[in-house]
Design a protein around this motif. Structure first.
Motif, PDB file in Angstrom:
ATOM      1  N   THR A   1       0.834  -1.200   0.000  1.00 52.24           N
ATOM      2  CA  THR A   1       0.000   0.000   0.000  1.00 52.24           C
ATOM      3  C   THR A   1       0.873   1.256   0.000  1.00 52.24           C
ATOM      4  OG1 THR A   1      -1.659  -1.226   1.244  1.00 52.24           O
ATOM      5  CG2 THR A   1      -1.897   1.161   1.199  1.00 52.24           C
ATOM      6  N   GLY A   2       1.949   1.215   0.770  1.00 49.52           N
ATOM      7  CA  GLY A   2       2.862   2.362   0.837  1.00 49.52           C
ATOM      8  C   GLY A   2       3.479   2.681  -0.509  1.00 49.52           C
TER       9      GLY A   2
ATOM     10  N   GLY B   1      14.087  -2.021   8.479  1.00 48.94           N
ATOM     11  CA  GLY B   1      12.985  -1.401   9.206  1.00 48.94           C
ATOM     12  C   GLY B   1      12.820  -1.888  10.622  1.00 48.94           C
ATOM     13  N   ILE B   2      12.340  -0.961  11.453  1.00 43.59           N
ATOM     14  CA  ILE B   2      11.995  -1.276  12.846  1.00 43.59           C
ATOM     15  C   ILE B   2      10.543  -0.860  13.008  1.00 43.59           C
ATOM     16  CG2 ILE B   2      12.482  -0.768  15.250  1.00 43.59           C
ATOM     17  CD1 ILE B   2      15.187   0.402  14.284  1.00 43.59           C
ATOM     18  N   VAL B   3       9.693  -1.798  13.384  1.00 37.99           N
ATOM     19  CA  VAL B   3       8.275  -1.466  13.531  1.00 37.99           C
ATOM     20  C   VAL B   3       7.876  -1.646  14.987  1.00 37.99           C
ATOM     21  CG1 VAL B   3       5.939  -1.922  12.721  1.00 37.99           C
ATOM     22  CG2 VAL B   3       7.879  -2.294  11.181  1.00 37.99           C
TER      23      VAL B   3
ATOM     24  N   GLU C   1      17.687   7.161   1.780  1.00 38.92           N
ATOM     25  CA  GLU C   1      18.244   6.956   3.117  1.00 38.92           C
ATOM     26  C   GLU C   1      17.397   7.702   4.126  1.00 38.92           C
ATOM     27  OE1 GLU C   1      22.284   7.138   4.085  1.00 38.92           O
ATOM     28  OE2 GLU C   1      22.943   6.130   2.253  1.00 38.92           O
ATOM     29  N   VAL C   2      16.704   6.946   4.964  1.00 39.63           N
ATOM     30  CA  VAL C   2      15.810   7.544   5.948  1.00 39.63           C
ATOM     31  C   VAL C   2      16.274   7.085   7.324  1.00 39.63           C
ATOM     32  CG1 VAL C   2      13.385   7.772   6.618  1.00 39.63           C
ATOM     33  CG2 VAL C   2      13.973   7.185   4.266  1.00 39.63           C
TER      34      VAL C   2
ATOM     35  N   GLN D   1       6.055   3.505   6.255  1.00 41.34           N
ATOM     36  CA  GLN D   1       6.375   4.537   5.247  1.00 41.34           C
ATOM     37  C   GLN D   1       7.880   4.640   5.050  1.00 41.34           C
ATOM     38  OE1 GLN D   1       4.526   8.192   6.584  1.00 41.34           O
ATOM     39  NE2 GLN D   1       2.491   7.265   6.572  1.00 41.34           N
ATOM     40  N   ASN D   2       8.618   4.580   6.164  1.00 38.13           N
ATOM     41  CA  ASN D   2      10.082   4.658   6.082  1.00 38.13           C
ATOM     42  C   ASN D   2      10.666   3.453   5.343  1.00 38.13           C
ATOM     43  OD1 ASN D   2       9.989   7.038   7.456  1.00 38.13           O
ATOM     44  ND2 ASN D   2      10.710   6.208   9.402  1.00 38.13           N
TER      45      ASN D   2
END
Lengths: 95, 263
Positions: B25-26, B200-202, B241-242, B231-232
């Motif tokens: 979706t993102g 990613g870290i959720v 790079e986020v 999103q990241n």
């Protein structure tokens, strides 16, 4: 309350994440030991190459394996030595 | 030509399907053409998480067996016009599709879409082999628990054997207050053990339950922490790079107040 005591006495050993990490470390060493025969063959060849610059070994009878027990995994190599370079007496090395 | 990314974990229940739905979706929210594929044949789930369960006519097995054309089986999401779902069959088993058929399917999807995301079933058997067969890249999802990390390690080994040698890691359901107390492994611990790159870290976020109840992925919501994390991840997948979310930042009103007064 327990947390408070823990902080007061600076008890780090009770931290459950350290327990988790240590248990994981051990279990993964065991899991990962199931290496492919190709990996073992490559390790064997590298060992022969390194050792051969110091000793003359019997490559045919050389045995290497990973042996597991409850708390550790060891690389066990049994390498018959034919000749120690520079004319030292014959020896059988277990390392 | 797009790329195929498989989302896998080994262990069940760590958030593969939620991750697939949110990343898909993102990407669609950023205008990318996306197909998400539910490879969990027999245990169809991605459709309900996406809120598209009422629109299924054909499924993945129908396409593989030639009962319908690919276009007929793809469900276009009306909320996000560039997002498409290929649902799993519910009444068949994992052996209904072969890795060769999955490769063909992935090739066909790559012609049409920028991103093809495959939601892999739990386990390491046929379903896993099918899901990774056509993949160009892999994402491994884990949670900060010994069982999930162990299974992730095994899966990483199997991905290597399949030629997917640079899998990326998502650590899901981090509870920062437990990490602070030393009662949950932190990100560094897990990355150190698994030795793959983090993407990613959720954080553990109750909003995920709400969004799954509604069939609306959290990534579309502005005020969900997990949504922000997804999103990241999407940005990083596209090469940006986020910085990783600072989970120590108090997020609700009272948390912010406390922080102000604590100064």
């Amino acid at each position: 309350m327990l947390d408070l005591f823990r902080k007061l006495f600076g008890d780090k050993s009770a931290s459950s994440k350290e327990v988790a990490k240590e248990r994981l470390r051990l279990v993964l060493v065991h899991d990962r030991v199931n290496v492919t025969p190709e990996h073992m063959e490559a390790l064997r060849n590298d060992l022969i190459r390194v050792i051969s610059s110091y000793l003359e070994i019997n490559e045919e009878e050389m045995e290497i394996s990973l042996e597991k027990n409850d708390s550790s995994v060891a690389l066990v190599a049994n390498i018959p030595v034919n000749k120690v370079k520079r004319g030292e007496p014959q020896a059988r090395v277990r390392c | 030509m797009g790329e195929v990314i498989v989302i896998t974990s080994g262990k069940g229940g760590v958030g593969k399907t939620t991750t697939t739905a949110n990343i898909g979706t993102g990407l669609a929210l950023l205008g990318k053409n996306v197909a998400i594929v539910d490879a969990d044949i027999g245990l169809r789930n991605l459709d309900v998480v996406m809120g598209l369960e009422n629109r299924i006519v054909y499924d993945l097995v129908d396409v593989a067996e030639g009962n319908c054309r690919l276009k007929q089986a793809l469900i276009r999401d009306k909320r996000y016009p560039t997002l498409h779902l290929l649902p799993a069959a519910q009444t068949r088993d994992k052996n209904a599709v072969s890795p060769e058929q999955m490769k063909v399917l992935c090739e066909e999807l790559k012609q049409e879409f920028d991103f093809v995301l495959i939601d892999c079933p739990a386990g390491i058997e046929q379903g896993f082999k099918n899901a990774v067969a056509g993949a160009d890249r892999a994402i491994v999802v884990t949670t900060p628990e010994v069982s999930a990390v162990r299974d992730a390690d095994r899966i990483i080994g199997l991905l290597y054997a399949e030629g997917l040698t640079a899998p990326k890691l998502i650590v899901n359901r981090i509870r920062q207050h437990m990490v602070k107390k030393g009662d949950m492994m932190n990100i560094d611990d897990i990355v150190d053990i698994l030795a793959i790159d983090l993407i990613g870290i959720v954080p553990d976020d109750e909003y995920i339950v709400v969004s799954t109840n509604r069939g609306e992925p959290a990534v579309a919501s502005a005020d969900s922490q997990a949504g922000k994390a997804y999103q990241n991840i999407v940005q990083r997948l596209m090469g940006a790079e986020v910085p990783f979310l600072n989970l120590d930042e108090p997020q609700n009103f009272w948390g912010r107040m406390k922080k102000i007064f604590a100064r």
